[in-house]
Every structure is written in structure tokens, then in C-alpha cells.
Write an enzyme that holds these catalytic residues in place. Structure first.
Site, PDB file in Angstrom:
ATOM      1  N   LYS A  35       0.844  -1.204   0.000  1.00  0.00           N
ATOM      2  CA  LYS A  35       0.000   0.000   0.000  1.00  0.00           C
ATOM      3  C   LYS A  35       0.878   1.253   0.000  1.00  0.00           C
ATOM      4  CE  LYS A  35      -0.380  -0.303   5.023  1.00  0.00           C
ATOM      5  NZ  LYS A  35      -1.099  -0.995   6.099  1.00  0.00           N
ATOM      6  N   TYR A 255      15.386  30.026   8.284  1.00  0.00           N
ATOM      7  CA  TYR A 255      14.105  30.641   8.657  1.00  0.00           C
ATOM      8  C   TYR A 255      13.923  30.618  10.167  1.00  0.00           C
ATOM      9  CZ  TYR A 255      12.477  30.545   3.812  1.00  0.00           C
ATOM     10  OH  TYR A 255      12.320  30.744   2.477  1.00  0.00           O
TER      11      TYR A 255
END
Ligand SMILES: *Cc1c(COP(=O)(O)O)cnc(C)c1O
Length: 358
Positions: A35, A255
Site C-alpha cells: 500500500k 528561517y
């Protein structure tokens, strides 16, 4: 220039991991769970490498279609079954098998008239409390399913563990016992264990094991890597250094200016970021490799770029390969620093990353 971020998938690792799962499973059949695009490794390439599995486990009919289109003839099990009545015809057409976990799905089957018998896996909820019927309903539900002409008589009985990676916790033992008691007199095969169940709970082996993580060399057991259990990571995520800058003591990086240089130092900039699936939650101190030398993430991960402390990598130069995870640096170690599990890291690699195979 194109971006350097590359996920290299090791097909031999997948094959060897499957062989090791088979050895541990001691005769139980193996469902290779593929999956989420094979936990981010790529569905088609992984299914090719894992074609020795007895079945594939998928989360959607669309993935079953991709596997059939690639020519796989194995059993394919849709782990959450049909969502709508129209799914049943599609599942029959593709010869997909359905996990039946909810009354609404039983109603869809009971409303059918004819059709080739669909193979079903009846899922009991023994304590995970996500999908499944109460175990005390096992006999009644089995009888209802077995009575339907549109359902194959060989019904597989399954359950799923909540915490099989906690080898000291007794919930798995209680789930196993609850499952065995509830299904005692019923015919058919049993499927209980996921990867951690296979590793830690031999009494829960059953006729099938449903294994994902270990096939990719990944572990969810606290403090353990896939390699600790003898499995090889199937993905190496790399990029390159695109800049090295000398930054002065007291200056701050990235940042939010969250990292302050404790001394004059060389800072590397690698071409990878959360836009590639490298987790923004990776804290300062998360390890990477520059060539073979250890380095660490400093400051915030940005979308395209990652800043690195190069004080322990004195030979580093622009263009060097930076390894984010792989056989030399377990994804589990990175996941620990990012507050997640290795599965989420490999699943999160984004489409702009180049995929390669070895
Ligand atoms: C994902 C999944 C598995 C595989 O779990 P791993 O920990 O990756 O082995 C097994 N069974 C079910 C129902 C699943 O959803």
C-alpha cells in the site's frame, strides 16, 4: 540543472528481505503489503522484486488495477474492502479479494444477485478498535458470508494488532487469544501478524503473515532499526551539496533564525527539503552523511534546501553526495529526531524526487 534529490531503491534488498520473512514465517504464506506506493518505494518496481510473495496487500482498487496491469497473477487483497457497491464488480473483474470489516459491506454483498464468487477476508476487531467486527459475532458473520452465492466458500479470518512492536506489552497476547477463541470452530485460514507480529509473536503466526515494513528493511520497534532484525533498507535518499559558506560566531542560520553558530564554522547547503519529503520536523542535530563523513542538520528544514553543520566533515566540498537515509544511516534514526516513524519518511518522498534502482 535538474535537482539532485534521488531515492535509490535496492531491489536485492527487497528480494533478500522477502526471503528472510519467509524463513521467519516458517511455512506461513506471505502477503507482501504494498500500500501507499509500496511505502513510497514505488509499487510496480517493488511488486516485481517481491513477485515471490503469495499475495499482495493494497489499500485501494486502483493499486490492484496497477498490479494486474503490470501482469501480476497473485492473489491481491484490498485491505479495507469495497467502499461502494460498484466496487464489487470492479473487484471481480480484476480478481481482487475483499477484506470485509463492516456491516455496510455485508449489506452490499447481500444485495448482490449472482456474479463470480468473490474471495473475502473476514476481519475481527480484537482490540485495535479501528476496523473490524466484534469477535463474538464471528460465527454468525461467517455463516452469513458462507451462505451467499456471490462469496467464495474459502473465507480467511483475520485480525490486526495495535501494539505488536511492544514486545513486553500483553495486548498482543490478549488479541491473539481473543481471536483464537472467537474463531475456534470455524473453517478456513487465519491471518494475524504484521511485521512486528512476525518478529515478536510466534504464537500469532497463523496461515498468513501480512508484512510491509520489514520487506523495505524498516522497523517500528522502539529503538530498533530494520537492520537490528537482519533486514536491509531498500531505499537510500541522497542529494548533493550546492553551497558551503563560512558563517561567523553568533550569526544565526535559516528561517526563524533558530540556530546560532557557536563559533566561526562552515555550513553546507544540501538540495533537499520538505518539498522532497525530508521532514520539516527534523530538529537541529539530525544526522546526515556528507560523503562518508557525519554532519548534522542545523536550523529549520526549508522547502528545497537543508543547512548542515560541516565541522565534522572538513573535506566536504560543493557537489558532494549527501545521504539523508539508507543502509549507512537508518531511516529510524532520522525518524527519531523528527518525532515520527521510518514508514512515514519513506511514504513521504514526493514526486519531484528522482527514482533510481540498483
Ligand atoms: C499496513 C498493514 C499491514 C502491514 O504492516 P507492517 O507493520 O508494515 O508489516 C498488515 N496488515 C494490515 C491490515 C495493514 O493495514
Amino acid at each position: 540543472m535538474s535537482r539532485s534529490a534521488t531515492a535509490t531503491i535496492h531491489l536485492d534488498a527487497l528480494r533478500n528481505n522477502l526471503a528472510r520473512v519467509r524463513a521467519l514465517a516458517e511455512g506461513a504464506k506471505v502477503m507482501a503489503v504494498v500500500k501507499a506506493d509500496a511505502y513510497g518505494h514505488g509499487l510496480e518496481r517493488c511488486a516485481r522484486a517481491l513477485s515471490g510473495a503469495d499475495a499482495f496487500g493494497v489499500a485501494s482498487i486502483a493499486d490492484g488495477l496497477r498490479l494486474r496491469a503490470a501482469g501480476h497473477r497473485q492473489r491481491i487483497v484490498v485491505l479495507s474492502g469495497p467502499d461502494a457497491a460498484s466496487d464489487l464488480a470492479e473487484m471481480r473483474r480484476l480478481q481482487l479479494e475483499a477484506v470485509i470489516h463492516h456491516e455496510s459491506q455485508l449489506a452490499m454483498l447481500e444485495a448482490e444477485h449472482g456474479g463470480d464468487p468473490l474471495k473475502v477476508w473476514l476481519k475481527l476487531d480484537t482490540g485495535m478498535h479501528r476496523l473490524g467486527f466484534p469477535p463474538e459475532r464471528a460465527r454468525e458473520l461467517h455463516a452469513r458470508l458462507a451462505a451467499l452465492p456471490a462469496v467464495d466458500k474459502a473465507i480467511v479470518l483475520m485480525t490486526h494488532f495495535a501494539s505488536s512492536d511492544e514486545f513486553e506489552d500483553d495486548l498482543t497476547a490478549r488479541q491473539t487469544q481473543g481471536f483464537l477463541d472467537a474463531t475456534k470452530d470455524l473453517p478456513g485460514e487465519r491471518a494475524l501478524s504484521n511485521s512486528a507480529g512476525l518478529l515478536g509473536w510466534p504464537q500469532a503466526r497463523g496461515n498468513w503473515v501480512r508484512v510491509g515494513g520489514l520487506l523495505y528493511g524498516l522497523s517500528v520497534a522502539e529503538g530498533k532499526t530494520g537492520a537490528d532484525f537482519g533486514f536491509a533498507p531498500a531505499m537510500t535518499l541522497t542529494t548533493r551539496l550546492v553551497a558551503i559558506n563560512r558563517i561567523a560566531r553568533g550569526e544565526r542560520v535559516g528561517y526563524g533564525a533558530t540556530y546560532e553558530c557557536p563559533e566561526n564554522m562552515r555550513i553546507g547547503v544540501a538540495a533537499i527539503g520538505y518539498g522532497d519529503g525530508y521532514p520539516r520536523s527534523a530538529k537541529s542535530g539530525t544526522p546526515v552523511l556528507v560523503g562518508d563523513a557525519p554532519a548534522t542538520v542545523i536550523g529549520r528544514v526549508s522547502m528545497d534546501l537543508l543547512t548542515l553543520d560541516l565541522r565534522n566533515a572538513p573535506d566536504a566540498k560543493v557537489g558532494d553526495v549527501v545521504t539523508l537515509w539508507g543502509p549507512q544511516l537508518p531511516a529510524e534514526t532520522v525518524a527519531d529526531h523528527a518525532g515520527t516513524i521510518s514508514y512515514e519518511l519513506t511514504c513521504g518522498v514526493t514526486r519531484r524526487v528522482l527514482f533510481a534502482e540498483t
